[in-house]
Design an enzyme around this catalytic site. Structure first.
Site, PDB file in Angstrom:
ATOM      1  N   SER A   6       1.174   3.810  -3.320  1.00  0.00           N
ATOM      2  CA  SER A   6       0.685   5.189  -3.215  1.00  0.00           C
ATOM      3  C   SER A   6       1.801   6.202  -3.468  1.00  0.00           C
ATOM      4  CB  SER A   6       0.040   5.432  -1.847  1.00  0.00           C
ATOM      5  OG  SER A   6       0.986   5.273  -0.808  1.00  0.00           O
ATOM      6  N   LYS A   7       2.985   5.942  -2.953  1.00  0.00           N
ATOM      7  CA  LYS A   7       4.108   6.853  -3.198  1.00  0.00           C
ATOM      8  C   LYS A   7       4.515   6.821  -4.669  1.00  0.00           C
ATOM      9  CE  LYS A   7       6.034   8.870  -0.147  1.00  0.00           C
ATOM     10  NZ  LYS A   7       5.789  10.231   0.359  1.00  0.00           N
ATOM     11  N   ALA A  62       0.832  -1.212   0.000  1.00  0.00           N
ATOM     12  CA  ALA A  62       0.000   0.000   0.000  1.00  0.00           C
ATOM     13  C   ALA A  62       0.864   1.258   0.000  1.00  0.00           C
ATOM     14  CB  ALA A  62      -0.931   0.004   1.208  1.00  0.00           C
ATOM     15  N   TYR A  63       1.876   1.277   0.826  1.00  0.00           N
ATOM     16  CA  TYR A  63       2.753   2.447   0.924  1.00  0.00           C
ATOM     17  C   TYR A  63       3.479   2.711  -0.396  1.00  0.00           C
ATOM     18  CZ  TYR A  63       6.662   5.379   2.382  1.00  0.00           C
ATOM     19  OH  TYR A  63       7.597   6.384   2.481  1.00  0.00           O
ATOM     20  N   LEU A  64       4.138   1.692  -0.929  1.00  0.00           N
ATOM     21  CA  LEU A  64       4.920   1.887  -2.151  1.00  0.00           C
ATOM     22  C   LEU A  64       4.038   2.181  -3.361  1.00  0.00           C
ATOM     23  CD1 LEU A  64       7.756  -0.743  -1.711  1.00  0.00           C
ATOM     24  CD2 LEU A  64       7.855   1.736  -1.374  1.00  0.00           C
TER      25      LEU A  64
END
Length: 122
Positions: free
Chosen positions: A101-102, A97-99
């Site tokens: 979105s970034k 999710a983090y990667l």
């Protein structure tokens, strides 16, 4: 989700820009959720993906869209995105999710940069 993105933009209305030009908006937004997809309970955590995208992608994109008209009108300004090394490295377990979105904001901003460079915004 939209409410979280709106929070990131409220500062554009906090002080009227008047004739001032936003010169250097800097994005360093980050919400990190690390989780394995293995346990059954993580299948019910779609809200973590929504919130991560709202903070890391949608909020910064909305902020840029709010500031761009004035920057283009004045033919000046710089947009700085402090991303993460993870957008340029192979995928890593637990960071989906983090990667994602970034990476989404990183690619979006690089595309926008091509469109606004001719208007004096870098």
């Amino acid at each position: 989700m939209a409410g979280d993105a709106d929070k990131a933009v409220r500062l554009t209305g906090a002080a009227p820009l008047g004739r001032a030009t936003p010169v250097l908006p800097v994005n360093n937004a980050a919400r990190s959720v690390t989780a394995w997809i293995k346990p059954a309970d993580t299948y019910q955590r779609f809200h973590d993906i929504e919130r991560t995208n709202a903070v890391n992608y949608l909020g910064p994109a909305k902020l840029v869209l709010e500031l761009l008209p004035s920057m283009r009108e004045h033919r000046s300004g710089h947009i700085v995105n402090v991303s993460t090394a993870g957008v340029r490295t192979p995928p890593m377990a637990r960071w989906s999710a983090y990667l994602a979105s970034k990476s989404a904001f990183d690619v979006w901003l690089r595309c926008v940069a091509q469109e606004v460079r001719g208007d004096g915004v870098t």
